[in-house]
Design a protein around this motif. Structure first.
Motif, mmCIF file in Angstrom:
data_model
loop_
_atom_site.group_PDB
_atom_site.id
_atom_site.type_symbol
_atom_site.label_atom_id
_atom_site.label_comp_id
_atom_site.label_asym_id
_atom_site.label_seq_id
_atom_site.Cartn_x
_atom_site.Cartn_y
_atom_site.Cartn_z
ATOM 1 N N ALA A 43 6.971 5.935 4.469
ATOM 2 C CA ALA A 43 7.932 7.230 4.259
ATOM 3 C C ALA A 43 9.328 6.748 3.793
ATOM 4 C CB ALA A 43 8.009 8.296 5.367
ATOM 5 N N TRP A 44 9.697 5.748 4.364
ATOM 6 C CA TRP A 44 11.056 5.079 3.867
ATOM 7 C C TRP A 44 11.075 4.876 2.255
ATOM 8 C CZ3 TRP A 44 14.939 4.651 7.109
ATOM 9 C CH2 TRP A 44 14.812 4.807 8.510
ATOM 10 N N ALA A 45 9.953 4.836 1.544
ATOM 11 C CA ALA A 45 10.148 4.842 0.197
ATOM 12 C C ALA A 45 10.477 6.062 -0.484
ATOM 13 C CB ALA A 45 8.802 4.522 -0.451
ATOM 14 N N ALA A 77 6.548 7.591 -5.417
ATOM 15 C CA ALA A 77 7.292 6.645 -4.788
ATOM 16 C C ALA A 77 6.486 5.693 -3.968
ATOM 17 C CB ALA A 77 8.394 7.284 -3.818
ATOM 18 N N LEU A 78 5.398 6.364 -3.026
ATOM 19 C CA LEU A 78 4.687 5.489 -2.399
ATOM 20 C C LEU A 78 3.840 4.374 -3.137
ATOM 21 C CD1 LEU A 78 3.267 8.156 0.172
ATOM 22 C CD2 LEU A 78 5.091 6.673 0.547
ATOM 23 N N SER A 85 6.867 -5.818 -1.633
ATOM 24 C CA SER A 85 7.798 -4.521 -1.305
ATOM 25 C C SER A 85 7.946 -4.643 -0.104
ATOM 26 C CB SER A 85 7.146 -3.349 -1.618
ATOM 27 O OG SER A 85 8.074 -2.268 -1.167
ATOM 28 N N HIS A 86 9.567 -4.736 0.359
ATOM 29 C CA HIS A 86 9.889 -4.691 1.773
ATOM 30 C C HIS A 86 9.567 -3.607 2.357
ATOM 31 C CE1 HIS A 86 13.170 -2.577 0.015
ATOM 32 N NE2 HIS A 86 13.671 -1.833 1.144
ATOM 33 N N ILE A 87 9.416 -2.423 1.621
ATOM 34 C CA ILE A 87 8.988 -0.986 2.365
ATOM 35 C C ILE A 87 7.372 -1.214 2.980
ATOM 36 C CG2 ILE A 87 8.513 1.205 2.091
ATOM 37 C CD1 ILE A 87 11.213 0.716 2.223
ATOM 38 N N PHE A 88 6.498 -1.846 2.091
ATOM 39 C CA PHE A 88 5.244 -1.838 2.546
ATOM 40 C C PHE A 88 5.196 -2.765 3.488
ATOM 41 C CE2 PHE A 88 1.141 -3.990 1.692
ATOM 42 C CZ PHE A 88 0.127 -2.985 1.725
#
Length: 716
Positions: A114-116, A374-375, A383-386
């Motif tokens: 969800a930060w994405a 976005a996800l 990806s740093h989010i992933f």
């Protein structure tokens, strides 16, 4: 930097307590929402339901304090709905450990992704995991689970209703964002008096643009003061830079420079007055000195050429900015000698469209495809989010299993701490881990001491819980350690309502909080997503975005009859976004214990300054775009034709650590200079653009030296 220094810096950052503007009225409103649902459930005589509903009201109120441009009631209801769903699903499988562990893993993975979508969405996802871990420990049936979920949603409904019934500064976030942008430009105008090439951070204009996006319903209710000044602020900035620039504007010395300094001081005064009027929804109060300065002197214009055009444009824009506030203009008393030259400095916002239009914000249902895109964009290994989502999911599962295996009880506190601490970057994760543990120690010491000395009953525990949640809302922006202390006391008093023993609760809270924090920190060390190796990629992306902006402006000089203002505007927004991404990456990299991998800290700073100069020069060219009936510029067309392939080669060289070569582009400029009959703005700005590109080449090539500070990160 080394690991020891990185840990020291993050610990110092986590323990820092900031001075922040307190909002007691809003804090009282949020605490009242918790008190209402807590009191109603206690009145019914069910402590378990009271605890569950209070957690829902607490989380729904917490998200409304975040910096989001969406309406606060919508945020409260959206988070409450997500909390209700996560809690109900948790209750369904809580009795079966393997199924519950799988649920934690899957739900935490989604919460991490969800930060994405954005920081508010990331926080909301984190809260759903945290509340699910706590509330499912309260015994109930399937029907009771539905009741718990409904009460959690009702907690959010109460918070939303209180916001609607008791509004505090409606449109306050939007007003502050626009006022911050205007105040930042006022400060910029004053700095230009002493530094004609002073830098300007476009972040305030970016925030103002985000704040200006409204739904169709909001567009009909938006105050008049929020309509026009943002677009004018966008157009004022390049005019200020053009007026002050020593190459394009007035000479560095003499009467013309003195006149420019007076105009810049007056511009800062007017922009500050407009910012104050927008922030406080009042009239614009202009000092007589500023109004007199903005008039043409009786002896006639003192500026010439491009500087005179910039001055007339600035005076016109400032007059429009005052008029568009739609409030009576009142002159203040004449300023005293001590007050002259003084002005505030604030930072904030982002820019947008022409006056009279608005940016449309999609409704909540229409955000679903945006969130899915976005996800999907972040669902990649690099990806740093992933990587954050994978990391937090694994840590939550390990923390829950370890907490369950330990002979303490309430094992959920370990994964709860990990989830609340972990963020997508190293600096925040480690600083929050230190802050949360230290704050928890203070919170449990205070609340445990009260429980030991006073032995309060359920009603008193409820009252103390409300006091601690009020303090948390009030002091939220002072630091994570302070809010962690308040949250620790809130949780202990809240569980005291359900009859939890305070001695056991305090001991569990301290030990399991330490375990959760250590797991969070260890996970980032073992499975990092370092930003330092990505700096060259971010720098290349900023160079490409700046290049597209420069090409769009030069194209207007080459073909003025083909008017395409949106092309220039969109290129400018892309350049700002690329700059923001670079600055965010650079800030993260500064806190990481990682070797620079080809771009040292010093070189990164120099390269960023060179590209910022490139953007400023392009902005000056934009301030003097030719009219539609102007003669095309063959020199600008040839320069743009060579700039495009040169930028492509340069971006590739930045990524591959090769040498940047601008010799072909400089040769084109020299021919343009030799063939030109006059020194126009485009020609002089193109020379400054070349100088900035040469500075970039020097900075990147200078990074070849090995940075002896730091250690090589684990393989990624």
């Amino acid at each position: 930097m080394t690991w020891s220094r990185a840990l020291k810096e993050t610990a110092r950052s986590g323990l820092a307590i900031e001075k922040a503007k307190l909002t007691p009225v809003i804090a009282v409103r949020g605490a009242a929402g918790v008190a209402i649902v807590l009191g109603l459930c206690l009145w019914r005589g069910d402590p378990a339901l009271a605890v569950s509903s209070a957690f829902g009201a607490f989380a729904s109120g917490l998200v409304t304090f975040q910096r989001s441009m969406r309406p606060r009631p919508v945020l409260a209801l959206a988070v409450a709905a997500a909390l209700a769903v996560s809690t109900f699903l948790g209750y369904l499988v809580a009795a079966h450990l393997p199924a519950f562990v799988l649920l934690i893993a899957g739900w935490t993975l989604l919460a991490g992704m969800a930060w994405a979508v954005g920081p508010v969405s990331g926080l909301a996802g984190t809260l759903t995991v945290a509340i699910m871990l706590v509330t499912v420990t309260l015994p109930t049936s399937v029907l009771g689970a539905l009741q718990h979920a409904a009460l959690i949603f009702c907690g959010g409904l109460v918070q939303a209703a209180l916001i609607v019934v008791f509004p505090v500064r409606p449109w306050g976030v939007q007003r502050d964002a626009l006022a911050d942008a205007l105040a930042a430009e006022a400060d910029y105008a004053r700095r230009l008096r002493y530094d004609p090439v002073a830098p300007f951070d476009p972040a305030p204009l970016m925030d103002a643009r985000l704040a200006s996006a409204v739904t169709a319903r909001q567009a009909r209710r938006r105050p008049v003061q929020l309509h026009g000044p943002r677009g004018l602020a966008e157009r004022v900035r390049p005019v200020l830079a053009s007026l002050a620039d020593p190459v394009v504007g007035a000479p560095t010395q003499g009467p013309e420079r003195d006149r420019v300094r007076d105009l810049l001081q007056a511009a800062g005064t007017v922009l500050d007055a407009v910012a104050h009027a927008v922030r406080h929804a009042g009239p614009v109060r202009l000092a007589p000195e500023a109004m007199a300065t903005l008039e043409v002197p009786a002896s006639g214009p003192m500026l010439h050429g491009a500087a005179r055009r910039s001055a007339y444009r600035l005076i016109s824009l400032l007059a429009d900015a005052v008029e568009l506030t739609d409030e009576p203009v009142r002159a203040t008393r004449p300023a005293t000698g001590a007050e002259r030259g003084q002005g505030g400095r604030e930072e904030g916002g982002q820019g947008g469209r022409e006056v009279g239009s608005h940016l449309l914000r999609p409704s909540v249902p229409r955000l679903v495809p945006v969130a899915l895109r976005a996800l999907r964009r972040e669902a990649r290994w690099s990806s740093h989010i992933f990587r954050h989502a994978l990391r937090v999911s694994a840590v939550a599962v390990c923390g829950y299993l370890l907490g369950t295996a330990l002979p303490f009880g309430h094992g959920y506190w370990a994964p709860l701490t990990s989830v609340m601490v972990m963020r997508p970057d190293f600096g925040q994760t480690y600083s929050r881990g230190v802050a949360r543990f230290s704050g928890t120690l203070v919170g449990v010491a205070i609340s445990g001491g009260v429980m030991a000395l006073a032995h309060p009953g359920p009603a008193v525990c409820a009252g103390l819980a409300v006091v601690f949640v009020f303090l948390m809302y009030l002091l939220m922006r002072t630091g994570v350690s302070v809010t962690s202390a308040c949250v620790a006391g809130y949780v202990i008093f809240l569980l005291g309502i359900a009859g939890e023993g305070w001695t056991q609760t305090v001991a569990e809270r301290v030990v399991l909080t330490l375990l959760g924090g250590l797991l969070a920190m260890l996970s980032y060390a073992l499975f990092p997503a370092w930003e330092t190796p990505r700096l060259r990629e971010r720098l290349a992306e900023w160079l490409e975005a700046n290049g597209r902006y420069a090409l769009a402006v030069l194209d207007r000089y080459a073909r003025p009859a083909e008017r395409r203002p949106r092309q220039v505007r969109e290129a400018l927004l892309d350049a700002r976004a690329a700059r923001a991404a670079w600055e965010e990456s650079e800030a993260r990299a500064e806190k990481e214990p990682v070797r620079h991998r080809g771009l040292s800290r010093t070189s990164a700073t120099a390269a960023g300054a060179a590209l910022a100069t490139m953007g400023r020069v392009t902005m000056i060219m934009e301030a003097h775009l030719p009219d539609n009936d102007a003669e095309p510029s063959p020199g600008a067309a040839a320069f743009a034709a060579e700039l495009r392939p040169s930028l492509e080669r340069a971006a590739h060289a930045v990524r591959e650590r090769d040498r940047l070569d601008w010799s072909a582009l400089r040769a084109v400029w020299e021919r343009w200079d030799a063939e030109s009959e006059s020194q126009g703005v485009a020609l002089r700005a193109a020379e400054l653009l070349l100088d900035a590109l040469d500075d970039l080449a020097e900075a990147v090539e200078g990074s070849a030296a090995t940075d002896t500070e730091g250690t090589i990160p684990p393989a990624q």
